[in-house]
Design a protein around this motif. Structure first.
Motif, PDB file in Angstrom:
ATOM      1  N   SER A  32       0.829  -1.207   0.000  1.00 55.66           N
ATOM      2  CA  SER A  32       0.000   0.000   0.000  1.00 55.66           C
ATOM      3  C   SER A  32       0.866   1.260   0.000  1.00 55.66           C
ATOM      4  O   SER A  32       0.404   2.338  -0.364  1.00 55.66           O
ATOM      5  N   LYS A  33       2.121   1.142   0.414  1.00 58.63           N
ATOM      6  CA  LYS A  33       3.035   2.295   0.464  1.00 58.63           C
ATOM      7  C   LYS A  33       3.834   2.466  -0.832  1.00 58.63           C
ATOM      8  O   LYS A  33       4.632   3.390  -0.943  1.00 58.63           O
ATOM      9  N   GLN A  34       3.638   1.548  -1.786  1.00 59.04           N
ATOM     10  CA  GLN A  34       4.366   1.642  -3.058  1.00 59.04           C
ATOM     11  C   GLN A  34       3.672   2.635  -3.981  1.00 59.04           C
ATOM     12  O   GLN A  34       2.449   2.790  -3.951  1.00 59.04           O
ATOM     13  N   ASP A  35       4.480   3.285  -4.835  1.00 62.18           N
ATOM     14  CA  ASP A  35       3.908   4.197  -5.825  1.00 62.18           C
ATOM     15  C   ASP A  35       3.201   3.398  -6.906  1.00 62.18           C
ATOM     16  O   ASP A  35       3.675   2.358  -7.335  1.00 62.18           O
ATOM     17  N   GLY A  36       2.078   3.924  -7.350  1.00 68.36           N
ATOM     18  CA  GLY A  36       1.380   3.292  -8.477  1.00 68.36           C
ATOM     19  C   GLY A  36       0.356   2.270  -8.017  1.00 68.36           C
ATOM     20  O   GLY A  36       0.379   1.793  -6.887  1.00 68.36           O
ATOM     21  N   GLU A  37      -0.538   1.950  -8.926  1.00 69.81           N
ATOM     22  CA  GLU A  37      -1.612   1.005  -8.643  1.00 69.81           C
ATOM     23  C   GLU A  37      -1.200  -0.400  -9.050  1.00 69.81           C
ATOM     24  O   GLU A  37      -0.398  -0.597  -9.965  1.00 69.81           O
ATOM     25  N   GLY A  38      -1.770  -1.372  -8.361  1.00 70.96           N
ATOM     26  CA  GLY A  38      -1.642  -2.761  -8.808  1.00 70.96           C
ATOM     27  C   GLY A  38      -0.263  -3.373  -8.623  1.00 70.96           C
ATOM     28  O   GLY A  38       0.098  -4.310  -9.335  1.00 70.96           O
ATOM     29  N   VAL A  39       0.526  -2.836  -7.686  1.00 73.93           N
ATOM     30  CA  VAL A  39       1.835  -3.443  -7.435  1.00 73.93           C
ATOM     31  C   VAL A  39       1.595  -4.790  -6.748  1.00 73.93           C
ATOM     32  O   VAL A  39       0.851  -4.876  -5.768  1.00 73.93           O
ATOM     33  N   ALA A  40       2.223  -5.826  -7.277  1.00 68.96           N
ATOM     34  CA  ALA A  40       2.085  -7.185  -6.734  1.00 68.96           C
ATOM     35  C   ALA A  40       3.431  -7.599  -6.144  1.00 68.96           C
ATOM     36  O   ALA A  40       4.351  -6.789  -6.051  1.00 68.96           O
ATOM     37  N   ILE A  41       3.530  -8.850  -5.737  1.00 69.68           N
ATOM     38  CA  ILE A  41       4.836  -9.384  -5.363  1.00 69.68           C
ATOM     39  C   ILE A  41       5.152 -10.547  -6.282  1.00 69.68           C
ATOM     40  O   ILE A  41       4.268 -11.150  -6.891  1.00 69.68           O
ATOM     41  N   ARG A  42       6.439 -10.837  -6.392  1.00 63.35           N
ATOM     42  CA  ARG A  42       6.892 -11.938  -7.238  1.00 63.35           C
ATOM     43  C   ARG A  42       7.784 -12.829  -6.375  1.00 63.35           C
ATOM     44  O   ARG A  42       8.631 -12.339  -5.626  1.00 63.35           O
TER      45      ARG A  42
END
Length: 194
Positions: free
Chosen positions: A19-29
């Motif tokens: 939630s603190k990352q810039d941009g929408e839809g950041v996932a993890i890999r």
């Protein structure tokens, strides 16, 4: 789909970070470097939309998406991602018991099946003495040539371990193996387990 499990606390922790990352839809890999080797490391990284690879597998969790590296996927079987709090705050842990285990079956090359047996059954027993054994070669007649290291090198009991333990186990599990030979220089006794 990969048998990787994210605990509720891990999901909450990762969702908060995302939630603190810039941009929408950041996932993890999730991926493993050098899977199937003793040097395997399981990694989790941020994955912005479009950064996933075409062959990645999608694991859709409620709070976020997880992309699983296709090559790493079989090695992530029974993996658990957890978040535990302690006095110092908290820590994300990844337990991937199959990350270092080579994927082998009865059709795999002989040396891969021997290495699998060494890594999964024989070396864990030797580890209590700080020792390990590795395959050097398989020579004519089905003789597995092994080299001992760590606490096994220079240990006076190595012949017994080799004949009674390793050779019997190997012959019973892998029919092509007829015996084992030790090429270790046991005159070096600095770290030997006695």
């Amino acid at each position: 789909m990969a048998g990787i499990f994210f605990s509720d606390s891990a999901q909450a922790y990762l969702a908060d970070l995302l939630s603190k990352q810039d941009g929408e839809g950041v996932a993890i890999r999730v991926f493993i470097t050098q899977p199937g080797t003793p040097y395997a490391e399981t990694c989790i990284a941020y994955c912005k939309p479009g950064e996933e690879k075409p062959e990645d597998q999608l694991l859709a969790l409620e709070p976020f998406n997880v992309w699983i590296d296709a090559v790493s996927e079989p090695f992530l079987e029974d993996a658990v991602v957890d978040y535990a709090t302690d006095r110092m705050g908290g820590q994300l842990t990844i337990k991937a018991p199959n990350a270092k285990v080579p994927m082998v079956n009865d059709d795999s090359p002989l040396n891969e099946r021997i290495n699998y047996l060494l890594q999964t059954e024989i070396n864990p027993g030797l580890a209590s003495h700080g020792g390990e054994v590795k395959l050097i070669d398989v020579v004519e007649g089905g003789i597995a040539v092994l080299q001992f290291g760590g606490g096994c090198q220079g240990c006076g009991m190595v012949d017994v371990t080799l004949k009674e333990g390793i050779e019997k186990t190997m012959i019973s599990r892998i029919p092509e193996v007829t015996g084992v030979r030790d090429v270790t220089d046991h005159t070096v006794t600095e770290n030997a387990y006695f």
